[in-house]
Write a protein that holds these residues in place. Sequence first.
Motif, PDB file in Angstrom:
ATOM      1  N   LYS A   1       5.922  13.321  -3.133  1.00 27.02           N
ATOM      2  CA  LYS A   1       6.441  14.294  -2.265  1.00 27.02           C
ATOM      3  C   LYS A   1       5.471  15.210  -1.168  1.00 27.02           C
ATOM      4  O   LYS A   1       5.972  15.174  -0.078  1.00 27.02           O
ATOM      5  N   ARG A   2       4.416  15.241  -1.729  1.00 26.22           N
ATOM      6  CA  ARG A   2       3.488  16.141  -0.798  1.00 26.22           C
ATOM      7  C   ARG A   2       2.982  15.099   0.335  1.00 26.22           C
ATOM      8  O   ARG A   2       3.043  15.420   1.653  1.00 26.22           O
ATOM      9  N   LYS A   3       2.843  13.711  -0.010  1.00 22.93           N
ATOM     10  CA  LYS A   3       2.518  12.866   1.106  1.00 22.93           C
ATOM     11  C   LYS A   3       3.476  12.722   2.018  1.00 22.93           C
ATOM     12  O   LYS A   3       3.455  12.479   3.262  1.00 22.93           O
ATOM     13  N   LEU A   4       4.906  12.583   1.535  1.00 22.26           N
ATOM     14  CA  LEU A   4       5.951  12.445   2.553  1.00 22.26           C
ATOM     15  C   LEU A   4       6.227  13.598   3.374  1.00 22.26           C
ATOM     16  O   LEU A   4       6.526  13.622   4.447  1.00 22.26           O
ATOM     17  N   VAL A   5       6.059  14.844   2.672  1.00 24.64           N
ATOM     18  CA  VAL A   5       6.256  16.038   3.525  1.00 24.64           C
ATOM     19  C   VAL A   5       5.252  16.199   4.602  1.00 24.64           C
ATOM     20  O   VAL A   5       5.449  16.884   5.629  1.00 24.64           O
ATOM     21  N   ASP A   6       4.002  15.952   4.097  1.00 24.83           N
ATOM     22  CA  ASP A   6       2.951  15.990   5.174  1.00 24.83           C
ATOM     23  C   ASP A   6       3.278  14.999   6.264  1.00 24.83           C
ATOM     24  O   ASP A   6       2.880  15.384   7.493  1.00 24.83           O
TER      25      ASP A   6
ATOM     26  N   VAL B   1       0.786  -1.212  -0.295  1.00 26.06           N
ATOM     27  CA  VAL B   1      -0.001   0.145   0.179  1.00 26.06           C
ATOM     28  C   VAL B   1       0.868   1.434   0.016  1.00 26.06           C
ATOM     29  O   VAL B   1       0.180   2.293  -0.039  1.00 26.06           O
ATOM     30  N   GLY B   2       2.069   1.325   0.210  1.00 27.30           N
ATOM     31  CA  GLY B   2       2.984   2.383   0.202  1.00 27.30           C
ATOM     32  C   GLY B   2       4.265   2.331   0.788  1.00 27.30           C
ATOM     33  O   GLY B   2       4.807   1.214   0.412  1.00 27.30           O
ATOM     34  N   LEU B   3       4.845   3.343   1.297  1.00 28.84           N
ATOM     35  CA  LEU B   3       6.203   3.288   1.979  1.00 28.84           C
ATOM     36  C   LEU B   3       6.081   3.183   3.482  1.00 28.84           C
ATOM     37  O   LEU B   3       4.999   3.840   4.131  1.00 28.84           O
ATOM     38  N   LYS B   4       6.829   2.182   4.112  1.00 28.52           N
ATOM     39  CA  LYS B   4       6.807   2.014   5.502  1.00 28.52           C
ATOM     40  C   LYS B   4       8.061   2.418   6.162  1.00 28.52           C
ATOM     41  O   LYS B   4       9.227   2.268   5.564  1.00 28.52           O
ATOM     42  N   LEU B   5       8.100   3.417   7.127  1.00 28.49           N
ATOM     43  CA  LEU B   5       9.224   3.753   7.707  1.00 28.49           C
ATOM     44  C   LEU B   5       9.473   3.343   8.964  1.00 28.49           C
ATOM     45  O   LEU B   5       9.297   3.951  10.105  1.00 28.49           O
ATOM     46  N   PRO B   6      10.029   2.159   9.267  1.00 28.57           N
ATOM     47  CA  PRO B   6      10.267   1.553  10.512  1.00 28.57           C
ATOM     48  C   PRO B   6      10.966   2.438  11.640  1.00 28.57           C
ATOM     49  O   PRO B   6      10.412   2.414  12.760  1.00 28.57           O
ATOM     50  N   ASP B   7      12.074   3.213  11.262  1.00 28.94           N
ATOM     51  CA  ASP B   7      12.804   4.036  12.064  1.00 28.94           C
ATOM     52  C   ASP B   7      11.920   5.220  12.553  1.00 28.94           C
ATOM     53  O   ASP B   7      12.218   6.102  13.415  1.00 28.94           O
ATOM     54  N   TRP B   8      10.784   5.589  11.953  1.00 28.59           N
ATOM     55  CA  TRP B   8      10.024   6.615  12.342  1.00 28.59           C
ATOM     56  C   TRP B   8       8.700   5.960  12.820  1.00 28.59           C
ATOM     57  O   TRP B   8       7.465   6.542  12.743  1.00 28.59           O
ATOM     58  N   GLY B   9       8.839   5.063  13.623  1.00 29.22           N
ATOM     59  CA  GLY B   9       7.734   4.412  14.542  1.00 29.22           C
ATOM     60  C   GLY B   9       6.620   3.739  13.511  1.00 29.22           C
ATOM     61  O   GLY B   9       5.454   3.668  13.863  1.00 29.22           O
TER      62      GLY B   9
ATOM     63  N   LEU C   1       3.347   5.101   7.863  1.00 30.00           N
ATOM     64  CA  LEU C   1       2.901   4.495   6.823  1.00 30.00           C
ATOM     65  C   LEU C   1       2.727   5.571   5.819  1.00 30.00           C
ATOM     66  O   LEU C   1       1.734   6.403   6.415  1.00 30.00           O
ATOM     67  N   VAL C   2       3.226   5.659   4.692  1.00 27.21           N
ATOM     68  CA  VAL C   2       2.746   6.672   3.755  1.00 27.21           C
ATOM     69  C   VAL C   2       2.025   5.952   2.487  1.00 27.21           C
ATOM     70  O   VAL C   2       2.830   5.199   1.672  1.00 27.21           O
ATOM     71  N   ARG C   3       0.799   6.131   2.363  1.00 23.29           N
ATOM     72  CA  ARG C   3       0.167   5.457   1.498  1.00 23.29           C
ATOM     73  C   ARG C   3       0.325   6.049   0.051  1.00 23.29           C
ATOM     74  O   ARG C   3       0.303   7.363   0.034  1.00 23.29           O
ATOM     75  N   LEU C   4       0.645   5.169  -0.886  1.00 22.24           N
ATOM     76  CA  LEU C   4       0.726   5.723  -2.268  1.00 22.24           C
ATOM     77  C   LEU C   4      -0.433   4.962  -3.337  1.00 22.24           C
ATOM     78  O   LEU C   4      -0.507   3.764  -3.005  1.00 22.24           O
ATOM     79  N   THR C   5      -1.036   5.614  -4.334  1.00 24.35           N
ATOM     80  CA  THR C   5      -1.574   4.931  -5.248  1.00 24.35           C
ATOM     81  C   THR C   5      -0.453   3.856  -6.206  1.00 24.35           C
ATOM     82  O   THR C   5       0.723   3.982  -6.101  1.00 24.35           O
TER      83      THR C   5
ATOM     84  N   PRO D   1      15.599  12.984   1.966  1.00 26.59           N
ATOM     85  CA  PRO D   1      16.072  11.544   1.286  1.00 26.59           C
ATOM     86  C   PRO D   1      15.121  10.566   0.821  1.00 26.59           C
ATOM     87  O   PRO D   1      15.521   9.972  -0.304  1.00 26.59           O
ATOM     88  N   TYR D   2      13.815  10.749   0.876  1.00 26.95           N
ATOM     89  CA  TYR D   2      13.035   9.763   0.367  1.00 26.95           C
ATOM     90  C   TYR D   2      12.187  10.393  -0.683  1.00 26.95           C
ATOM     91  O   TYR D   2      11.312   9.655  -1.460  1.00 26.95           O
TER      92      TYR D   2
END
Length: 166
Positions: A129-134, A46-54, A57-61, A143-144
Motif C-alpha cells: 500500500k505504501r509503495k502504491l500511495v507514494d 519486478v513489480g506492478l506496471k501501470l501502462p495508463d500512468w506512463g 513501475l511499482v517495485r515489489l519484493t 483500486p490497486y
Amino acid sequence: MDKDTLSLVDQVRGLLSELRQRGVPEDVLLGMVGKPKVGKLALTPVGLKLPDWGDLLVRLTPMERTLYILILRYPGGIRPDDLWMYYDELCDIYGSQTVYDDPELIKDAVESLCDGYKGALYTNISRIKRKLVDKLGAMASEPYVISKDKRGMYTISVPRNLVVGI
C-alpha cells in the motif's frame, strides 16, 4: 518529477489554497479535480506496471508480488485466517518470483506469511500500500491496494479485465 511538473504542482496548490480561503468547500474542489480513472495493471518480474500512468513501475519484493498475485487470482477475496489453505499455491507463486531454488527456503518463507500471528501478512500488505500511495497518491491507488472489505476478506478492486499477467 521534472522542474516544469513541479512548477505546475505549485501553481495548482496555490490556486487550491486561494479557493479554500475564499470559502469553496472541499467537496466542490474534489469535484473539480475528479476521481482518477482506473487503468491497466501489468505484473512484471519486478513489480506492478501501470501502462495508463506512463508505464509507472511499482517495485515489489518477491513475497509482496506473491501475495499480490494470490489475491488478484481470487476476486471474491481471501480471509486472513484462511491464508494457510492457499499454502501450496503460495509456494508455487513464490517459487516463480524468487531467486531461491531451495524448496525448504521457499516453504519457510511462505510459512511465515501464513503463520497464526499474521505479522508477515500485515507487513507485506502495508508495504504494498505504501509503495502504491507514494507513486500514485491515496485516491488513485485505491483500486490497486489490498484492502479488507466489509466481510473481512482481503481484495484488490481493480477490474480483472484490466489486469495482464496473472
